[in-house]
Motif scaffolding. Structure first.
Motif, short mmCIF file in Angstrom:
data_model
loop_
_atom_site.label_atom_id
_atom_site.label_comp_id
_atom_site.label_asym_id
_atom_site.label_seq_id
_atom_site.Cartn_x
_atom_site.Cartn_y
_atom_site.Cartn_z
N TYR A 102 0.87 -1.17 0.00
CA TYR A 102 0.00 0.00 0.00
C TYR A 102 0.91 1.22 0.00
O TYR A 102 1.72 1.40 0.91
CB TYR A 102 -0.89 -0.01 1.24
N VAL A 103 0.79 2.05 -1.04
CA VAL A 103 1.74 3.14 -1.25
C VAL A 103 1.01 4.47 -1.17
O VAL A 103 0.09 4.74 -1.97
CB VAL A 103 2.44 3.02 -2.62
N THR A 104 1.40 5.30 -0.23
CA THR A 104 0.89 6.67 -0.15
C THR A 104 1.96 7.58 -0.70
O THR A 104 3.03 7.73 -0.10
CB THR A 104 0.57 7.06 1.31
N PRO A 105 1.74 8.20 -1.85
CA PRO A 105 2.78 9.03 -2.48
C PRO A 105 3.32 10.09 -1.53
O PRO A 105 2.56 10.80 -0.88
CB PRO A 105 2.05 9.67 -3.67
N GLY A 106 4.66 10.13 -1.45
CA GLY A 106 5.32 11.12 -0.61
C GLY A 106 5.27 10.83 0.86
O GLY A 106 5.70 11.64 1.68
N ASN A 107 4.76 9.64 1.23
CA ASN A 107 4.61 9.38 2.66
C ASN A 107 5.14 8.00 3.03
O ASN A 107 6.28 7.87 3.44
CB ASN A 107 3.13 9.52 3.05
N ILE A 108 4.36 6.95 2.84
CA ILE A 108 4.76 5.64 3.34
C ILE A 108 4.56 4.57 2.27
O ILE A 108 3.77 4.71 1.35
CB ILE A 108 3.96 5.23 4.60
#
Length: 420
Positions: free
Chosen positions: A318-324
Motif C-alpha cells: 500500500y503506497v501513499t505518495p510522498g509518505n509511506i
C-alpha cells in the motif's frame, strides 16, 4: 464465488507415519495426477469494467482455446467468446493485452486471423472491426473522447520476421481502416491516453535491445483531428528500462524504471521532477516478454496498490505518495496482473500450496474479499503438505534458499527448489 472439492489430509499410518524406502516414483500420495491436470484451466489478463470482472481462460479441454469470461456483479459467470474464437495475439510473438472492455463493449484479438472483433452489450455475435491481412494487434485501450480504440499493430505483410510496428487508432464501428498515429521504432508498447484525452504516452525501443535493457517513454499531445503532435522523451534511454506507464485519475504520469538497479514506481511531476514512490530493493515490474502487464494501480483514496518481488516472492504494498510504503500481509507468493477500477481490486494469484485463482481484494484494506475463479476444481488440504514434510523431512515445497557466494563473489540469490 466458486467451491472446490477438497483432497483430505493423510490418515494416521499413511505418509505422516514416517518415511518408507520405496523405488523412485512409487511413493504413495493422496494427490492423483488427475487432481493436478484433469479439470484445470490457465487464468490470465483480468480486467475491470464497472461491476463486471473479465479474464481469459486457457482451456486444454477445448484444444487450448483462450476464452474470454465475464463475472457479473450478481455473481454469475459466462463465456463472452464462443467457439471457434481464440482470444490471443502474437504481437512481439509472446502476446498479451489481447482484449479490452469499456462500457460493456468488448474488443478482442482473434488468434487464427489476427483481426480485432467487437462484441456489444447484449449481442452474442462478434463483429470484425479491422480488415483481413497479415496484421497483429495488442495492448488495447479505449479513447472515449474520440470513440475509438488505440492499439499496437504489427504489419507482417512484407516480412514475417521483421514486422512494421505502429500505434493505430481503430474506429469503433470498423467502417474505416485503422489510422497510423506513430511508427518508426522497431518495437512499440503501452499506448496510454490521459484521462482528459489530451496526451498519449507510450513505450518504444529498437534492435538489438530488449525492453528490459533499454527503452524510452515518450509523451505527445493529441491534436483536435486525433493525430499526434511532436513527442517528448519523458524517461528512459540507452541505460534505463521503463515499464508500465499509467496515468493517475488526476492526470499524473506514473511508470516503472530500473534507474537505481531495481524496477521501482515513479511519478512525473511538474518541473519536470521525478518522484520515487517505492524506493526499495524490490522489482515492481517483470521482464516484458508479454505486453499489458500491470503491477500497480490507483485506489479510491488516492493511494496506490502495488506488487513488488522481494526476497523470493511477490509482495503486496500500500503506497501513499510522498509518505509511506507499507507491506500488506498476503498468502499469495505469485501475483500476476493487478487491476484496479470502479472501486474494485482484482488479480490472478497463486502460491506453492494454492492453485492459480482470480482473487478480489478489499480496496480499503487490500485483504482478500473473495475468489472469483479457481484454475482447478480440486483443492488440496494444507495438511497434505504438512504430512509430506513429516514423511520426508528433507523435502521442501518451493522452499526459499540463499546462496552466499558464487565464484568467490558474495551475493544473495533467491531460488525455489524441491529437495527430495
Amino acid at each position: 464465488m466458486e467451491d472446490e472439492t477438497p483432497i483430505p489430509p493423510v490418515e494416521s499410518g499413511g505418509l505422516a507415519a514416517g518415511p518408507t524406502p520405496l523405488p523412485f516414483g512409487s511413493w504413495p500420495s493422496p494427490i492423483r495426477i488427475d487432481d493436478l491436470v484433469g479439470d484445470v484451466v490457465r487464468l490470465s489478463e483480468p480486467w475491470i469494467d464497472g461491476d463486471d470482472v473479465y479474464w481469459i481462460e486457457g482451456r486444454p479441454a477445448e484444444d487450448g482455446r483462450s476464452v474470454l469470461v465475464r463475472h457479473r456483479g450478481d455473481g454469475s459467470t459466462t463465456d463472452v467468446t464462443p467457439p471457434p474464437f481464440n482470444v490471443r495475439t502474437r504481437v512481439h510473438e509472446y502476446g498479451g493485452g489481447a482484449y479490452t472492455v469499456a462500457g460493456g463493449t468488448v474488443v478482442f484479438s482473434n488468434l487464427p486471423d489476427g483481426r480485432l472483433y467487437r462484441v456489444d452489450p447484449g449481442d452474442a455475435e462478434a463483429q470484425p472491426i479491422t480488415p483481413a491481412g497479415a496484421f497483429r494487434y495488442a495492448d488495447l485501450r479505449f479513447d472515449p473522447r474520440r470513440r475509438r480504440f488505440l492499439a499496437i499493430r504489427e504489419d507482417h505483410s512484407a516480412s514475417d520476421i521483421d514486422a512494421t510496428a505502429a500505434i493505430v487508432a481503430v474506429p469503433l464501428d470498423g467502417e474505416h481502416p485503422p489510422r497510423v498515429l506513430h511508427e518508426g521504432p522497431d518495437f512499440l508498447a503501452a499506448p496510454r491516453i490521459s484521462p482528459d484525452g489530451g496526451r498519449l504516452a507510450w513505450l518504444e525501443w529498437d534492435h538489438p535491445d530488449m525492453p528490459w535493457d533499454a527503452s524510452r517513454l515518450r509523451v505527445a499531445p493529441v491534436e483536435e483531428d486525433g493525430s499526434l503532435g511532436p513527442s517528448d522523451l519523458a524517461a528512459g534511454g540507452l541505460d534505463e528500462s521503463i515499464a508500465q506507464p499509467e496515468w493517475s485519475p488526476d492526470g499524473v504520469l506514473h511508470f516503472v524504471s530500473d534507474r537505481t538497479g531495481w524496477w521501482n514506481v515513479y511519478r512525473l511531476l511538474e518541473g519536470p521532477r521525478l518522484e520515487p514512490l517505492t524506493p526499495m530493493d524490490a522489482e515492481f515490474a517483470d521482464p516484458a516478454w508479454i505486453v499489458d502487464r500491470s503491477s500497480y494501480g490507483f485506489l479510491p483514496d488516492g493511494a496506490l496498490a502495488a506488487v513488488g518481488r522481494a526476497r523470493g516472492r511477490d509482495r503486496l504494498f500500500y503506497v501513499t505518495p510522498g509518505n509511506i510504503v507499507g507491506e500488506v500481509d498476503s498468502p499469495y507468493t505469485e501475483i500476476g496482473t493487478l487491476r484496479i477500477g470502479s472501486g474494485r481490486v482484482v488479480a490472478d494469484t497463486g502460491s506453492p500450496t494454492e492453485a492459480q485463482r482470480i482473487v478480489a481484494f478489499d480496496p480499503a484494506t487490500l485483504a482478500t474479499s473473495g475468489v472469483l475463479r479457481h484454475a482447478s476444481s480440486v483443492a488440496i488440504d494444507p495438511e497434505v503438505y504438512r504430512a509430506e514434510a513429516q514423511a520426508r523431512p528433507a523435502s521442501s515445497l518451493a522452499r526459499q534458499n540463499t546462496a552466499s557466494s558464487i565464484g568467490g563473489v558474495s551475493l544473495r540469490v533467491n531460488v525455489f527448489c524441491w529437495l527430495g
